[in-house]
Design a protein around this motif. Structure first.
Motif, PDB file in Angstrom:
ATOM      1  N   MET A   1      70.999  21.405   6.402  1.00 28.36           N
ATOM      2  CA  MET A   1      71.162  19.957   6.305  1.00 28.36           C
ATOM      3  C   MET A   1      69.976  19.248   6.954  1.00 28.36           C
ATOM      4  O   MET A   1      69.261  19.827   7.777  1.00 28.36           O
ATOM      5  CB  MET A   1      72.458  19.523   6.997  1.00 28.36           C
ATOM      6  CG  MET A   1      73.726  19.950   6.272  1.00 28.36           C
ATOM      7  SD  MET A   1      75.217  19.121   6.903  1.00 28.36           S
ATOM      8  CE  MET A   1      75.312  19.840   8.534  1.00 28.36           C
ATOM      9  N   SER A   2      69.795  17.992   6.606  1.00 26.25           N
ATOM     10  CA  SER A   2      68.711  17.197   7.179  1.00 26.25           C
ATOM     11  C   SER A   2      69.101  16.711   8.572  1.00 26.25           C
ATOM     12  O   SER A   2      70.269  16.783   8.978  1.00 26.25           O
ATOM     13  CB  SER A   2      68.440  15.989   6.287  1.00 26.25           C
ATOM     14  OG  SER A   2      69.541  15.102   6.303  1.00 26.25           O
ATOM     15  N   VAL A   3      68.107  16.203   9.300  1.00 22.25           N
ATOM     16  CA  VAL A   3      68.374  15.624  10.614  1.00 22.25           C
ATOM     17  C   VAL A   3      69.412  14.511  10.492  1.00 22.25           C
ATOM     18  O   VAL A   3      70.346  14.417  11.291  1.00 22.25           O
ATOM     19  CB  VAL A   3      67.066  15.081  11.235  1.00 22.25           C
ATOM     20  CG1 VAL A   3      67.375  14.213  12.461  1.00 22.25           C
ATOM     21  CG2 VAL A   3      66.143  16.229  11.607  1.00 22.25           C
ATOM     22  N   HIS A   4      69.267  13.679   9.477  1.00 23.24           N
ATOM     23  CA  HIS A   4      70.203  12.575   9.252  1.00 23.24           C
ATOM     24  C   HIS A   4      71.637  13.087   9.101  1.00 23.24           C
ATOM     25  O   HIS A   4      72.559  12.589   9.747  1.00 23.24           O
ATOM     26  CB  HIS A   4      69.782  11.795   7.998  1.00 23.24           C
ATOM     27  CG  HIS A   4      70.602  10.568   7.747  1.00 23.24           C
ATOM     28  ND1 HIS A   4      70.206   9.312   8.151  1.00 23.24           N
ATOM     29  CD2 HIS A   4      71.796  10.401   7.137  1.00 23.24           C
ATOM     30  CE1 HIS A   4      71.130   8.433   7.811  1.00 23.24           C
ATOM     31  NE2 HIS A   4      72.102   9.069   7.185  1.00 23.24           N
ATOM     32  N   GLN A   5      71.812  14.101   8.266  1.00 20.74           N
ATOM     33  CA  GLN A   5      73.146  14.659   8.045  1.00 20.74           C
ATOM     34  C   GLN A   5      73.695  15.318   9.305  1.00 20.74           C
ATOM     35  O   GLN A   5      74.884  15.195   9.618  1.00 20.74           O
ATOM     36  CB  GLN A   5      73.095  15.670   6.898  1.00 20.74           C
ATOM     37  CG  GLN A   5      72.847  15.047   5.527  1.00 20.74           C
ATOM     38  CD  GLN A   5      72.595  16.092   4.462  1.00 20.74           C
ATOM     39  OE1 GLN A   5      71.806  17.029   4.661  1.00 20.74           O
ATOM     40  NE2 GLN A   5      73.254  15.953   3.319  1.00 20.74           N
ATOM     41  N   ASN A   6      72.824  16.040  10.019  1.00 22.30           N
ATOM     42  CA  ASN A   6      73.265  16.714  11.251  1.00 22.30           C
ATOM     43  C   ASN A   6      73.792  15.715  12.281  1.00 22.30           C
ATOM     44  O   ASN A   6      74.806  15.951  12.940  1.00 22.30           O
ATOM     45  CB  ASN A   6      72.112  17.517  11.851  1.00 22.30           C
ATOM     46  CG  ASN A   6      71.752  18.735  11.028  1.00 22.30           C
ATOM     47  OD1 ASN A   6      72.547  19.188  10.200  1.00 22.30           O
ATOM     48  ND2 ASN A   6      70.560  19.262  11.234  1.00 22.30           N
ATOM     49  N   VAL A   7      73.079  14.602  12.435  1.00 17.06           N
ATOM     50  CA  VAL A   7      73.509  13.589  13.397  1.00 17.06           C
ATOM     51  C   VAL A   7      74.856  13.013  12.991  1.00 17.06           C
ATOM     52  O   VAL A   7      75.760  12.837  13.821  1.00 17.06           O
ATOM     53  CB  VAL A   7      72.455  12.465  13.524  1.00 17.06           C
ATOM     54  CG1 VAL A   7      73.013  11.286  14.324  1.00 17.06           C
ATOM     55  CG2 VAL A   7      71.194  12.987  14.176  1.00 17.06           C
ATOM     56  N   LYS A   8      75.026  12.729  11.707  1.00 17.88           N
ATOM     57  CA  LYS A   8      76.294  12.172  11.226  1.00 17.88           C
ATOM     58  C   LYS A   8      77.456  13.122  11.514  1.00 17.88           C
ATOM     59  O   LYS A   8      78.534  12.693  11.953  1.00 17.88           O
ATOM     60  CB  LYS A   8      76.202  11.898   9.720  1.00 17.88           C
ATOM     61  CG  LYS A   8      75.286  10.743   9.332  1.00 17.88           C
ATOM     62  CD  LYS A   8      75.839   9.415   9.797  1.00 17.88           C
ATOM     63  CE  LYS A   8      75.032   8.251   9.253  1.00 17.88           C
ATOM     64  NZ  LYS A   8      75.519   6.945   9.762  1.00 17.88           N
ATOM     65  N   VAL A   9      77.240  14.407  11.273  1.00 18.35           N
ATOM     66  CA  VAL A   9      78.286  15.404  11.511  1.00 18.35           C
ATOM     67  C   VAL A   9      78.636  15.478  12.998  1.00 18.35           C
ATOM     68  O   VAL A   9      79.815  15.494  13.383  1.00 18.35           O
ATOM     69  CB  VAL A   9      77.842  16.787  10.987  1.00 18.35           C
ATOM     70  CG1 VAL A   9      78.796  17.876  11.467  1.00 18.35           C
ATOM     71  CG2 VAL A   9      77.778  16.784   9.467  1.00 18.35           C
ATOM     72  N   ILE A  10      77.609  15.528  13.848  1.00 22.80           N
ATOM     73  CA  ILE A  10      77.832  15.624  15.290  1.00 22.80           C
ATOM     74  C   ILE A  10      78.547  14.383  15.812  1.00 22.80           C
ATOM     75  O   ILE A  10      79.505  14.473  16.592  1.00 22.80           O
ATOM     76  CB  ILE A  10      76.499  15.824  16.031  1.00 22.80           C
ATOM     77  CG1 ILE A  10      75.940  17.227  15.778  1.00 22.80           C
ATOM     78  CG2 ILE A  10      76.676  15.600  17.536  1.00 22.80           C
ATOM     79  CD1 ILE A  10      76.693  18.343  16.446  1.00 22.80           C
ATOM     80  N   LEU A  11      78.105  13.207  15.401  1.00 24.25           N
ATOM     81  CA  LEU A  11      78.715  11.967  15.879  1.00 24.25           C
ATOM     82  C   LEU A  11      80.192  11.901  15.495  1.00 24.25           C
ATOM     83  O   LEU A  11      81.029  11.458  16.286  1.00 24.25           O
ATOM     84  CB  LEU A  11      77.970  10.752  15.332  1.00 24.25           C
ATOM     85  CG  LEU A  11      76.598  10.471  15.944  1.00 24.25           C
ATOM     86  CD1 LEU A  11      75.922   9.316  15.211  1.00 24.25           C
ATOM     87  CD2 LEU A  11      76.710  10.152  17.432  1.00 24.25           C
TER      88      LEU A  11
END
Length: 215
Positions: free
Chosen positions: A1-11
Motif C-alpha cells: 500500500m502507499s504511504v497515504h493508505q497506510n496512514v489511513k489504516v493506522i489512524l
C-alpha cells in the motif's frame, strides 16, 4: 500500500490514540504524503536531519523523539514543538535556559528508563517525583507527558513495562500544577503499539508500518 493508505489504516485502528509518524531517513515528499493523509504529528530522531528538510514540510506538529545532545539544544528549541526525550535534570535546565533566551515555553516529555538499562538514557522511575519538584521552578518549560523505550524483546514481553509506565503516569497526573501537567503517555512502536494501547498509551510512535523498513 502507499504511504497515504497506510496512514489511513493506522489512524482508523488507533481511534483516539495519537499517532506520531516516525520520519527518520524519510524524505520531505513522503512525509508530506503522510500529512495529507491525516497525520498531524511527525517525530524525528536527529536535529540535523530534521533541519535539512523542515522547510519543505507541510504544517504539522513536530516532535523530537531521539536522544538530544547538549550541543544541539539551542537548535532543537528553535525547531521542535515538543521534545519527547528529556532524560536528565541537566538537560531540562539547559532547555529552559535556551527557551528563555528566545521567549519560548518549550513543551517536553520526560523519558523514563523503565527497564533500568544502563546503556539507555532516561530518568529512573524512583527518582522522577523528586525531579518533578525541581522542574516546577523552571519558567520556560512545560512538562506535558512521559515517554519510554522498553527493553528489546518479543512484543508481549513489553507489556509489564507498559503497565509500570501507566501506573507512573497515573501517579504523576495526581500532582499536576503550573508548568507540570502530564497529559500524554508516549509508548509503543511498530512492533508493539497494540499492546501499548491496551495498557494505556495515549500516543504511539510508528514508522515502518507507514514508510516501510529503513535501510
Amino acid at each position: 500500500m502507499s504511504v497515504h493508505q497506510n496512514v489511513k489504516v493506522i489512524l482508523k485502528e488507533l481511534g483516539n490514540t495519537k499517532l506520531v509518524c516516525v520520519t527518520k531517513t524519510v524524505d520531505a515528499q513522503r512525509i508530506n504524503e503522510s500529512i495529507r493523509a491525516g497525520a498531524t504529528i511527525i517525530g524525528e530522531s536527529k536535529v540535523q536531519e530534521y533541519e535539512s528538510k523542515c522547510d519543505d514540510l507541510l504544517p504539522c506538529e513536530r516532535h523530537l523523539i531521539g536522544h538530544l545532545q547538549s550541543n544541539k539544544v539551542r537548535k532543537a528549541v528553535q525547531l521542535f514543538d515538543v521534545i519527547q526525550t528529556v532524560d536528565s535534570l541537566k538537560l531540562i535546565q539547559d532547555i529552559n535556559k535556551k527557551a528563555g533566551a528566545i521567549g519560548k515555553v518549550q513543551r517536553v516529555f520526560l523519558q523514563i528508563n523503565i527497564g533500568k538499562e544502563p546503556q539507555k538514557f532516561g530518568f529512573m522511575q524512583d527518582e522522577i517525583l523528586q525531579t518533578a519538584t525541581v522542574i516546577r521552578g523552571l519558567k520556560n518549560i512545560r512538562v506535558e507527558g512521559l515517554m519510554c523505550i522498553p527493553p528489546f524483546g518479543p512484543p508481549e514481553q513489553t507489556r509489564s513495562y507498559f503497565k509500570r509506565m501507566k501506573a507512573l503516569y497515573d501517579e504523576m497526573q495526581q500532582n499536576g500544577q503550573e508548568n507540570f501537567d502530564i497529559l500524554e503517555l508516549s509508548m509503543g512502536m511498530s512492533g508493539d503499539y497494540r499492546i501499548a494501547i491496551e495498557e494505556g498509551a495515549t500516543m504511539v510512535r510508528i514508522g515502518s508500518f507507514i514508510f516501510g523498513d529503513r535501510e
